[in-house]
Motif scaffolding. Structure first.
Motif, mmCIF file in Angstrom:
data_model
loop_
_atom_site.group_PDB
_atom_site.id
_atom_site.type_symbol
_atom_site.label_atom_id
_atom_site.label_comp_id
_atom_site.label_asym_id
_atom_site.label_seq_id
_atom_site.Cartn_x
_atom_site.Cartn_y
_atom_site.Cartn_z
ATOM 1 N N PRO A 363 -51.807 142.785 -39.599
ATOM 2 C CA PRO A 363 -51.515 144.097 -40.261
ATOM 3 C C PRO A 363 -51.610 145.184 -39.538
ATOM 4 C CG PRO A 363 -53.798 142.918 -40.616
ATOM 5 C CD PRO A 363 -52.826 141.994 -39.817
ATOM 6 N N SER A 364 -51.913 145.233 -38.180
ATOM 7 C CA SER A 364 -51.586 146.373 -37.384
ATOM 8 C C SER A 364 -50.308 146.596 -36.910
ATOM 9 C CB SER A 364 -52.404 146.273 -36.352
ATOM 10 O OG SER A 364 -52.375 145.272 -35.387
ATOM 11 N N GLN A 365 -49.071 145.685 -37.285
ATOM 12 C CA GLN A 365 -47.987 145.623 -36.814
ATOM 13 C C GLN A 365 -47.019 146.138 -37.633
ATOM 14 O OE1 GLN A 365 -47.467 141.340 -35.693
ATOM 15 N NE2 GLN A 365 -47.406 142.026 -33.651
ATOM 16 N N SER A 366 -46.087 147.135 -37.635
ATOM 17 C CA SER A 366 -44.982 147.489 -38.548
ATOM 18 C C SER A 366 -43.950 146.721 -38.634
ATOM 19 C CB SER A 366 -44.695 148.924 -38.012
ATOM 20 O OG SER A 366 -43.563 149.480 -38.658
ATOM 21 N N GLY A 367 -43.316 146.957 -39.970
ATOM 22 C CA GLY A 367 -42.228 146.202 -40.210
ATOM 23 C C GLY A 367 -40.855 146.595 -40.039
ATOM 24 N N THR A 368 -40.992 147.781 -38.852
ATOM 25 C CA THR A 368 -39.761 148.568 -38.576
ATOM 26 C C THR A 368 -39.090 147.872 -37.612
ATOM 27 O OG1 THR A 368 -40.846 149.830 -37.440
ATOM 28 C CG2 THR A 368 -40.621 150.656 -39.525
ATOM 29 N N THR A 369 -39.495 146.810 -36.939
ATOM 30 C CA THR A 369 -38.717 146.194 -35.775
ATOM 31 C C THR A 369 -37.695 145.054 -36.350
ATOM 32 O OG1 THR A 369 -39.021 144.861 -33.981
ATOM 33 C CG2 THR A 369 -40.607 144.568 -35.869
ATOM 34 N N ASN A 370 -36.690 145.152 -35.546
ATOM 35 C CA ASN A 370 -35.662 144.007 -35.372
ATOM 36 C C ASN A 370 -35.942 142.675 -34.990
ATOM 37 O OD1 ASN A 370 -34.115 146.142 -36.872
ATOM 38 N ND2 ASN A 370 -32.927 146.628 -34.778
ATOM 39 N N LEU A 371 -36.983 142.655 -34.234
ATOM 40 C CA LEU A 371 -37.357 141.347 -33.628
ATOM 41 C C LEU A 371 -38.288 140.540 -34.493
ATOM 42 C CD1 LEU A 371 -38.043 142.932 -30.051
ATOM 43 C CD2 LEU A 371 -36.054 142.133 -31.021
ATOM 44 N N ILE A 372 -38.489 139.289 -34.228
ATOM 45 C CA ILE A 372 -39.395 138.406 -34.851
ATOM 46 C C ILE A 372 -40.761 138.374 -33.784
ATOM 47 C CG2 ILE A 372 -39.873 136.087 -35.752
ATOM 48 C CD1 ILE A 372 -37.133 136.037 -36.521
ATOM 49 N N ASN A 373 -41.712 139.177 -34.199
ATOM 50 C CA ASN A 373 -42.918 138.930 -33.243
ATOM 51 C C ASN A 373 -43.929 138.158 -33.763
ATOM 52 O OD1 ASN A 373 -41.628 141.346 -32.092
ATOM 53 N ND2 ASN A 373 -42.699 142.789 -32.712
ATOM 54 N N ILE A 374 -44.629 137.677 -32.838
ATOM 55 C CA ILE A 374 -45.777 136.771 -33.014
ATOM 56 C C ILE A 374 -46.960 137.562 -33.473
ATOM 57 C CG2 ILE A 374 -45.002 134.752 -32.167
ATOM 58 C CD1 ILE A 374 -46.751 135.356 -29.698
ATOM 59 N N SER A 375 -48.030 137.099 -33.979
ATOM 60 C CA SER A 375 -49.196 137.967 -34.287
ATOM 61 C C SER A 375 -49.903 138.305 -33.022
ATOM 62 C CB SER A 375 -50.150 137.422 -35.225
ATOM 63 O OG SER A 375 -50.275 136.120 -34.797
ATOM 64 N N VAL A 376 -50.780 139.301 -32.900
ATOM 65 C CA VAL A 376 -51.667 139.536 -31.779
ATOM 66 C C VAL A 376 -52.396 138.303 -31.373
ATOM 67 C CG1 VAL A 376 -53.420 141.015 -31.046
ATOM 68 C CG2 VAL A 376 -51.670 141.980 -32.397
ATOM 69 N N ARG A 377 -52.289 137.543 -30.198
ATOM 70 C CA ARG A 377 -52.957 136.401 -29.822
ATOM 71 C C ARG A 377 -54.222 136.676 -29.607
ATOM 72 N NH1 ARG A 377 -50.840 134.168 -33.091
ATOM 73 N NH2 ARG A 377 -51.303 131.985 -32.349
ATOM 74 N N PRO A 378 -55.431 135.517 -29.502
ATOM 75 C CA PRO A 378 -56.518 135.695 -29.151
ATOM 76 C C PRO A 378 -56.581 135.618 -27.610
ATOM 77 C CG PRO A 378 -56.123 133.699 -30.075
ATOM 78 C CD PRO A 378 -55.048 134.517 -30.405
ATOM 79 N N THR A 379 -57.537 136.108 -26.997
ATOM 80 C CA THR A 379 -57.696 135.939 -25.294
ATOM 81 C C THR A 379 -58.962 135.461 -25.021
ATOM 82 O OG1 THR A 379 -58.333 138.284 -25.062
ATOM 83 C CG2 THR A 379 -55.820 137.681 -24.750
ATOM 84 N N TYR A 380 -59.384 134.732 -24.197
ATOM 85 C CA TYR A 380 -60.821 134.235 -23.698
ATOM 86 C C TYR A 380 -60.990 134.313 -22.386
ATOM 87 C CZ TYR A 380 -59.882 131.831 -28.291
ATOM 88 O OH TYR A 380 -59.458 131.362 -29.562
ATOM 89 N N SER A 381 -62.268 134.410 -21.991
ATOM 90 C CA SER A 381 -62.565 134.612 -20.576
ATOM 91 C C SER A 381 -64.078 134.081 -20.313
ATOM 92 C CB SER A 381 -62.635 136.100 -20.264
ATOM 93 O OG SER A 381 -63.618 136.984 -20.824
ATOM 94 N N LEU A 382 -64.105 133.548 -19.230
ATOM 95 C CA LEU A 382 -65.604 133.013 -18.933
ATOM 96 C C LEU A 382 -65.954 133.929 -17.602
ATOM 97 C CD1 LEU A 382 -67.853 130.959 -18.996
ATOM 98 C CD2 LEU A 382 -66.376 129.544 -17.559
ATOM 99 N N GLN A 383 -67.080 134.204 -17.397
ATOM 100 C CA GLN A 383 -67.512 135.121 -16.439
ATOM 101 C C GLN A 383 -68.921 134.729 -15.846
ATOM 102 O OE1 GLN A 383 -68.216 139.248 -17.763
ATOM 103 N NE2 GLN A 383 -68.378 140.023 -15.822
ATOM 104 N N LEU A 384 -68.933 134.692 -14.603
ATOM 105 C CA LEU A 384 -70.364 134.674 -13.820
ATOM 106 C C LEU A 384 -70.569 135.821 -13.140
ATOM 107 C CD1 LEU A 384 -72.829 132.800 -13.013
ATOM 108 C CD2 LEU A 384 -71.292 131.903 -11.086
ATOM 109 N N ASN A 385 -71.644 136.712 -13.459
ATOM 110 C CA ASN A 385 -71.995 137.843 -12.602
ATOM 111 C C ASN A 385 -73.506 137.469 -11.894
ATOM 112 O OD1 ASN A 385 -73.586 140.285 -12.644
ATOM 113 N ND2 ASN A 385 -71.712 141.126 -13.051
ATOM 114 N N VAL A 386 -73.312 137.693 -10.868
ATOM 115 C CA VAL A 386 -74.438 137.761 -9.875
ATOM 116 C C VAL A 386 -74.938 138.882 -9.256
ATOM 117 C CG1 VAL A 386 -74.401 135.188 -9.649
ATOM 118 C CG2 VAL A 386 -73.281 136.582 -7.861
ATOM 119 N N THR A 387 -76.096 139.221 -8.770
ATOM 120 C CA THR A 387 -76.536 140.566 -8.193
ATOM 121 C C THR A 387 -77.396 140.177 -6.995
ATOM 122 O OG1 THR A 387 -76.419 141.766 -10.061
ATOM 123 C CG2 THR A 387 -77.528 142.720 -8.172
ATOM 124 N N PHE A 388 -77.164 140.526 -5.712
ATOM 125 C CA PHE A 388 -77.906 140.238 -4.799
ATOM 126 C C PHE A 388 -79.027 141.119 -4.358
ATOM 127 C CE2 PHE A 388 -74.266 137.528 -4.397
ATOM 128 C CZ PHE A 388 -74.368 136.398 -3.835
#
Length: 388
Positions: A363-388
């Motif tokens: 719904p955040s994408q406009s219909g004015t483009t001439n291209l066939i766009n895919i929807s906004v895709r999800p992203t995932y991340s795994l993080q390990l944070n350590v402090t010495f």
């Protein structure tokens, strides 16, 4: 080459702004928040005026409008549950449960004002039909970004071509046949545009904001951030970026074409035009109004892509991000000679609740483009944070 044409009569915009803010805290600070309201009135707003190309430019900036903006914002922080101890146990492990809720709401109203022209009359001198389609027309009494669409009538039962209201060359009024070309010749272009089009709404939402949630239990924490938008209208992606031509095998094709009109009677079950050939294709690309002063479209394919059939609600509720975190206990960190450590997994754009008519379009994408766009895709991340 002239880039900008000087206007010695151009005046500064004059803006008056009023703000009211109220902050509050209740129930021993369990509920805290603020409410804000603003009002802004702009006189002599800059608008683009069409001028003759003999001047070397097509547009000319003038003081031609007044704009009224007003809006409110409401935010608060609520802690429904908090049994978390102020101090960690001897083992370094946290205890208890906490839930924090942080919603915010915001709304903006804008309106173009003209004391001379009546409501719905454009403030520009020269208007193209595309200005109505894209929301670039400035209408007195209407919000900025108000856009219009052609009124879809259905599919032609003979060949499956799209039909639209008020676009037939000849119509019957009683026992007489009326030539609409002559009728439209006696009308202003803007009147013709508003006759064949209907107001679809505004591209800007009426209400938008977000809701943040945090759940904590011992050393575990879960953060969930939601975003929402209410009141906007958007177009679906174009089906005919080239006039009536179907993409070749090397290009992507919209899935809607599998439900296209193929034989007489299909118009009862589908709104997707059929594939035209020969004279029908020529007629679709050279409509009777194309060479008239009041031309309101290039062809019927442009009308279909910009019809009210392909305008949908832009309301949505989106899980914009989520994060799950585990804080490693202090006693374990000390054994590894660490000050602190945590591991987390997070994701963004995880899912969106919106209109089914979008068929995968974000719904955040406009219909004015001439291209066939895919929807906004999800992203995932795994993080390990350590402090010495």
């Amino acid at each position: 080459m002239i880039d900008k044409y000087p206007n010695p009569n151009l005046r500064w915009e004059k803006t008056s702004t009023y703000n009211v803010d109220l902050e509050f805290a209740m129930f021993r600070n369990k509920l805290r928040g603020s409410f804000g309201y603003y009002y802004r009135y702009t006189k002599d707003a800059f608008l683009e005026k069409k001028v003759s190309m003999v001047n070397g430019v097509e547009n000319y900036t003038v003081n031609a409008g007044n704009i009224r903006n007003q809006g409110f914002e409401f935010t608060f922080n609520f802690t429904p549950i908090n049994t978390m101890l102020n101090q960690a146990a001897v083992s370094g492990r946290k205890r208890g449960f906490v839930w924090r809720l942080d919603p915010n709401f915001g709304s903006v109203f804008n309106q173009l004002i003209d004391k001379v022209k009546p409501r719905n009359k454009p403030l520009q001198d020269e208007i193209k039909y595309t200005d109505y389609l894209t929301g670039k027309v400035y209408l007195a009494g209407r919000p900025v970004n108000t856009f219009y669409s052609y009124k879809f009538k259905g599919l032609n039962p003979e060949n499956g071509s799209p039909m639209f209201y008020n676009t037939d060359r000849y119509v019957m009024e009683g026992d007489q046949e009326v030539d609409m070309g002559e009728v439209y010749n006696n009308m202003d272009k803007e009147e013709v545009f508003r006759t064949v089009m209907t107001r679809s709404g505004c591209r800007e939402p009426f209400l938008q904001g977000g809701i943040s949630n945090y759940f904590g239990w011992r050393n575990l924490g879960l953060s969930i951030n939601l975003a929402y938008s209410i009141g906007a209208k958007i177009r679906m992606f174009k089906m005919y970026p080239t006039p009536g031509n179907i993409a070749g095998p090397e290009k992507n094709l919209r899935r809607e074409f599998t439900k296209r009109w193929q034989r007489p009677g299909d118009e009862v079950y589908t709104n997707v035009p059929g594939i035209l050939t020969g004279a029908a294709w020529e007629d679709a690309n050279t409509p009777w109004w194309k060479d008239r002063p009041f031309k309101f479209s290039e062809n019927i394919w442009e009308m279909y892509d910009n019809s009210d059939l392909r305008v949908v609600s832009g309301n949505y509720l989106k899980l914009s991000s989520a994060s799950f975190r585990y804080v490693i206990p202090d006693e374990f960190c000390k054994k590894l000679y660490l000050k602190s450590a945590y591991v987390s997994i997070s994701g963004t754009n995880l899912f969106t609740v919106c209109s089914r008519k979008l068929k995968g379009q974000d719904p955040s994408q406009s219909g004015t483009t001439n291209l066939i766009n895919i929807s906004v895709r999800p992203t995932y991340s795994l993080q390990l944070n350590v402090t010495f």
